[in-house]
Scaffold this active site. Sequence first.
Site, PDB file in Angstrom:
ATOM      1  N   GLU A  51       0.882  -1.170   0.000  1.00  0.00           N
ATOM      2  CA  GLU A  51       0.000   0.000   0.000  1.00  0.00           C
ATOM      3  C   GLU A  51       0.918   1.218   0.000  1.00  0.00           C
ATOM      4  O   GLU A  51       0.977   1.980   0.959  1.00  0.00           O
ATOM      5  CB  GLU A  51      -0.904  -0.007   1.246  1.00  0.00           C
ATOM      6  N   HIS A  84      -4.508  -4.668  -0.457  1.00  0.00           N
ATOM      7  CA  HIS A  84      -4.159  -3.558  -1.368  1.00  0.00           C
ATOM      8  C   HIS A  84      -3.293  -3.979  -2.552  1.00  0.00           C
ATOM      9  O   HIS A  84      -3.716  -3.906  -3.693  1.00  0.00           O
ATOM     10  CB  HIS A  84      -3.496  -2.385  -0.632  1.00  0.00           C
ATOM     11  N   ASP A 141     -12.143  -1.319   2.867  1.00  0.00           N
ATOM     12  CA  ASP A 141     -11.123  -0.911   3.833  1.00  0.00           C
ATOM     13  C   ASP A 141     -11.715  -0.207   5.068  1.00  0.00           C
ATOM     14  O   ASP A 141     -11.853  -0.832   6.105  1.00  0.00           O
ATOM     15  CB  ASP A 141     -10.069  -0.030   3.145  1.00  0.00           C
TER      16      ASP A 141
HETATM   17 ZN    ZN Z   1      -6.742  -1.958   5.419  1.00  0.00          ZN
END
Ligand code: ZN
Length: 505
Positions: free
Chosen positions: A355, A380, A437
Amino acid sequence: MAMQNKARLPCTSSFLVLLWLLRPALGVPDPAQREQLMLQEASMQTGGRMTLTVAEQKLDARLHRLKEQEMNNIPFPPAVHFFKAKPLIQQSEVFKLLHRMPKGGALHIHSMSLVSVDWLVKNVTYRPHCYICFTWDNSVRFVFSERQPFPRWDCFYWQLLQTLRDRTGDPHAFDLSLVQQLTLFTDDPEGKYPNQDVVWEKFEKSFIAAAGLISHAPVLRDYLYQGLEELHQDNIQYLELRSGLSRTYELDGSIHDKLWTLRTFQQVSNKFKLDHPEFFGARIIISVHRALGVSEVKAAVKEAIELQREFPEVVAGFDLVGREDSGRSLWYFREALSLPAELGVTLPFFFHAGETDDEGTDVDQNILDALLFNTTRIGHGFALPHHPIAKELSRRRNVAVELCPISNQVLRLVSDLRNHPAATLMSEGHPLVISSDDPSLFGSSGLSYDFYQAFVGIGGLRANLGTLKELVLNSIRFSSLSAQQKETSQKMWQKKWDVFISACS
Ligand SMILES: [Zn+2]
Ligand SMILES: *[C@@H]1O[C@H](CO)[C@@H](O)[C@H](O)[C@H]1NC(C)=O
Ligand SMILES: *[C@@H]1O[C@H](CO)[C@@H](O)[C@H](O)[C@H]1NC(C)=O
């Protein structure tokens, strides 16, 4: 092959004349070959080999027409910041269909941002015994207590929230200010969050503020139920929730341990399943912060192994959370993460990895390390497309990437979602699932907004109903459920899908 076929064609002068007439110019590539290459490429994308029923083809055609129209819209929602795009997306016909679509599982949501902030403010902060305190850095803290709370290092002066709200004389404005504290929402996201550091700082502050509300034991029970309810309303049938199992407290200040939290989670999800028989269930991925030291993470891994032994149906595995760029790398924790293998036990990992847009740093290496530690999925994987070896491993081992488009945009890894690196992964049919998320912090809910961004922005016109169907099926296939549970869940999902198709095509 195409060349040989051509060589066998009769080479008469009239054929040459015909060719001459058909072709606008000499040297134009063979249209048949071109067509074949296009089909070949289309078949490689996510859902490219999915065969659709007649009714599905009808809905696919409808989606395609609607998408074509929306792509002419200015502004084009995936190209602008989600805070500005949200009201536009809500008007979209494509979005309305995605909302109705049965979406299988939400595999990447964090427990502190599961439930809409409106509910936290309108329901939880209206409960009795709720105290509020303003910190020196303009944040807030909440605590439920039967008597005036003692001053703490971060909070000196606690006031009864209801008294303060009444005193302001404008409860609506007061509640809006609480919403501001608990989400990232602003009218001017680019101005207020000029870079990743600033937005992450506000992000972590909001988590800390919400924690005092959510970790009150009676609130947690209702919070989890409400979270499942909101997913259910978005036509989601299953949840894997990342949670640190933070300690919960009662009004008298007594504290419950992690076993209590797991037991409560199990009770609430069982109750929810009873009330909603088409819901498959919910599991937890135990998560600890990557700011901890090696020995603390070692202890957390050992604890997770024990908690999984005690709650095998609830605990799916383990993850490290928090901003990768400023936190410690997976390799830094290698001694802790190799414990399960050394002890000869299985503790599945579901690592956040990649990420980041800092190419070539230690953090950028997390993605390969996650795979070397046999991660089950990659959270991610924003950096995956520029790691060819990791990408190949992830594909070969079926380690799905959890794509969370809105999170990546709000946390400033990408601004125009048409440029999201996962466009490459989608065009290659890389194992992918869509998730959200931290929906409540971003002002989204469920998965529909993220599906919209993936389907319209990242996938573009090429993405079709087959793509959606494969993404949804992936959320069951790449979940932590057992093979048998997957089979049952898929059957339950298929029933809902058939209803959806016949109602919408
Ligand atoms: Zn996360
Ligand atoms: C808050 O939510 C709980 C459970 O979801 C419900 O029983 C209660 O009536 C709600 N309270 C308010 C003030 O909305
Ligand atoms: C990962 O899996 C491989 C193959 O099953 C195994 O040999 C290895 O020990 C595992 N590594 C870790 C860190 O669990």
